[in-house]
Design an enzyme around this catalytic site. Structure first.
Site, PDB file in Angstrom:
ATOM      1  N   LYS A  98     112.645  85.258  24.109  1.00 20.11           N
ATOM      2  CA  LYS A  98     112.616  84.933  25.548  1.00 20.11           C
ATOM      3  C   LYS A  98     112.121  83.502  25.801  1.00 20.11           C
ATOM      4  O   LYS A  98     112.510  82.865  26.774  1.00 20.11           O
ATOM      5  CB  LYS A  98     111.720  85.931  26.294  1.00 20.11           C
ATOM      6  N   GLU A 120     110.915  88.214  36.732  1.00 23.60           N
ATOM      7  CA  GLU A 120     110.847  89.667  36.587  1.00 23.60           C
ATOM      8  C   GLU A 120     110.659  89.941  35.108  1.00 23.60           C
ATOM      9  O   GLU A 120     111.035  89.119  34.270  1.00 23.60           O
ATOM     10  CB  GLU A 120     112.148  90.323  37.085  1.00 23.60           C
ATOM     11  N   SER A 386     114.917  90.248  17.697  1.00 22.75           N
ATOM     12  CA  SER A 386     114.624  89.540  18.944  1.00 22.75           C
ATOM     13  C   SER A 386     113.140  89.465  19.276  1.00 22.75           C
ATOM     14  O   SER A 386     112.704  88.573  19.994  1.00 22.75           O
ATOM     15  CB  SER A 386     115.376  90.200  20.096  1.00 22.75           C
TER      16      SER A 386
HETATM   17  C1  LIG Z   1     112.023  91.724  22.214  1.00 21.12           C
HETATM   18  C2  LIG Z   1     113.135  91.908  23.189  1.00 21.12           C
HETATM   19  N1  LIG Z   1     114.381  92.054  22.721  1.00 21.12           N
HETATM   20  C3  LIG Z   1     115.423  92.223  23.565  1.00 21.12           C
HETATM   21  C4  LIG Z   1     115.237  92.299  24.935  1.00 21.12           C
HETATM   22  C5  LIG Z   1     116.437  92.537  25.808  1.00 21.12           C
HETATM   23  O1  LIG Z   1     116.817  91.441  26.551  1.00 21.12           O
HETATM   24  P1  LIG Z   1     118.135  90.643  26.262  1.00 21.12           P
HETATM   25  O2  LIG Z   1     119.230  91.659  26.147  1.00 21.12           O
HETATM   26  O3  LIG Z   1     118.282  89.752  27.419  1.00 21.12           O
HETATM   27  O4  LIG Z   1     117.967  89.920  24.974  1.00 21.12           O
HETATM   28  C6  LIG Z   1     113.953  92.148  25.463  1.00 21.12           C
HETATM   29  C7  LIG Z   1     113.721  92.196  26.914  1.00 21.12           C
HETATM   30  O5  LIG Z   1     112.650  92.292  27.407  1.00 21.12           O
HETATM   31  C8  LIG Z   1     112.873  91.947  24.563  1.00 21.12           C
HETATM   32  O6  LIG Z   1     111.623  91.811  25.007  1.00 21.12           O
END
Ligand SMILES: Cc1ncc(COP(=O)(O)O)c(C=O)c1O
Length: 405
Positions: A98, A120, A386
């Site tokens: 993020k 948000e 992620s």
């Molecule tokens: C660690 C992590 N992975 C994935 C996501 C999903 O978001 P996005 O699909 O925008 O990557 C989030 C959202 O809060 C997250 O905190």
């Protein structure tokens, strides 16, 4: 695949923010001038080498990029098929991908002279990244978060407050991410003059889906280079989890025009696709929410349905418009993983590699355990890690306690 395929999958959106039939700009009239200002400011920043240079400096020394591309040897051996690499976004400062996007948006906000930032958050990772960069640049920060998420992501709430942000628990609707975004949009309409809305994913009105994708594309750009260095060729497949779809879009975008690369997005199937879930593509249809047209979970009357996922970051009844288009063109295959599959994947990666993934990322790992064994040993698979699982440990401890009883 659709016979009317574009020459390139990387040129969108068009000037009105459309990816095929998706995207656009469905906003209150009061927001329109601001959205147009933002579009102008972002275009100017993108074309300005000093903006790119400043951003690259912060990405390197503040965020800690490039994030490693790590060969997961024990997971590979265990699954007995494709060679699995993890793109380690969880090692970024603040613990997830993020921060790439927030850094970019805060730098645009500074160029626009905005002093108050709103955001948000679901899992809290976007809120933490926003609170962090607001602290770094001395900006006021207000984060809207569903009351349910406030309870299940307590470590991140504490962290945001410690960083000086005001966290506002949202009590409407299902008290999760969708409601937090509604509240943030309401705040923005009221405080347009001094406020910048830092959206956490590739959703919202144009130019947000494009801007967030651009900021996150650093993930795929690095992966491309790192895989060439490690193996001398492109990966054969890419996998990432999807909430709104920003970590996935960031990994996928630089590879969209490489037909040899198979691409998979993983939505949250919650309790199962016929029950409570958050899989907008598998279980939804096109409609309008939060300023854009995209696949959404809706009832027969077109009312937005409640989403459910064990992971707060995937618990959203929509998906970014570019993903809807990539789904309809057939370029990307969208799969889904249940809560239980994600939990099992969380344990597997923790035990085999010593890396507890965020529950969000665990959805992608869950599909790796299905896809990798079916691929040959020379197949190169990249999964986007992620975020890190630290924020989920209290929640997982509670779940495991419940299972033991
Ligand atoms: C660690 C992590 N992975 C994935 C996501 C999903 O978001 P996005 O699909 O925008 O990557 C989030 C959202 O809060 C997250 O905190």
């Amino acid at each position: 695949m659709n016979p009317n395929l574009p020459n390139s999958f990387r040129t969108g959106p068009d000037e009105r923010g459309h990816f095929g039939n998706f995207g656009g700009r469905f906003v209150a009239e009061t927001l329109m001038p601001l959205i147009l200002d933002l579009e102008k400011a972002y275009a100017a920043a993108k074309a300005d080498p000093s903006f790119q240079a400043e951003m690259n400096g912060y990405l390197k020394d503040y965020v800690g990029r490039p994030s490693p591309l790590y060969f997961a040897e024990r997971l590979t051996e265990h699954l007995g098929g494709a060679k699995i690499y993890l793109k380690r976004e969880e090692l970024n400062h603040t613990g997830s991908h993020k921060v790439n996007n927030v850094l970019g948006q805060i730098m645009v906000a500074r160029r626009m002279g905005k002093k108050r930032i709103i955001a948000e958050t679901g899992a809290g990772q976007h809120g933490v990244a926003t609170a962090t960069l607001c602290a770094r640049f001395g900006l006021e920060c207000v984060v809207y978060m569903g009351a349910v998420d406030v309870a299940r992501q307590a470590p991140n709430v504490f962290r945001m407050e410690m960083l000086g942000a005001k966290v506002v628990p949202v009590q409407s609707g299902t008290r999760t991410l969708k409601d937090a975004m509604n509240e943030a949009l309401r705040d923005w309409v009221t405080n347009v003059h001094n406020t910048f809305y830092c959206i956490g994913t590739v959703a919202g009105p144009h130019p947000y889906p494009m801007m967030v994708r651009d900021f996150q594309s650093v993930i795929g750009d690095e992966t491309r280079k790192q895989m060439m260095e490690a193996e001398g060729r492109l990966p054969d497949s890419l996998i990432a989890c999807i909430g709104g779809g920003s970590n996935a879009m960031g990994l996928f975008h630089p590879f969209l025009d490489d037909p040899s690369v198979e691409i998979f997005g993983v939505e949250a199937a919650g309790h199962g696709l016929t029950q409570l879930h958050a899989a907008s593509i598998a279980g939804g249809r096109p409609g309008v929410l939060h300023g854009n047209r995209t696949y959404l979970l809706m009832d027969a009357d077109g009312q937005i349905q409640d989403a459910h996922s064990i992971s707060a970051g995937l618990d959203y009844p929509g998906i970014g418009p570019e993903h809807s288009w990539l789904h309809e063109t057939g370029r990307v295959t969208y799969l889904s993983a249940t809560d239980d599959e994600a939990l099992a994947a969380f344990m597997l990666l923790s035990r085999l590699e010593g890396i507890p993934p965020a529950l969000e990322s665990a959805h992608a790992i869950a599909k790796v355990t299905e896809l990798a064994p079916k691929r040959p040993k020379d197949h190169l698979m990249v999964v986007n890690l992620s975020g890190r699982g630290d924020k989920d440990i209290p929640q997982i401890t509670e779940i495991l306690k419940g299972k033991k009883q």
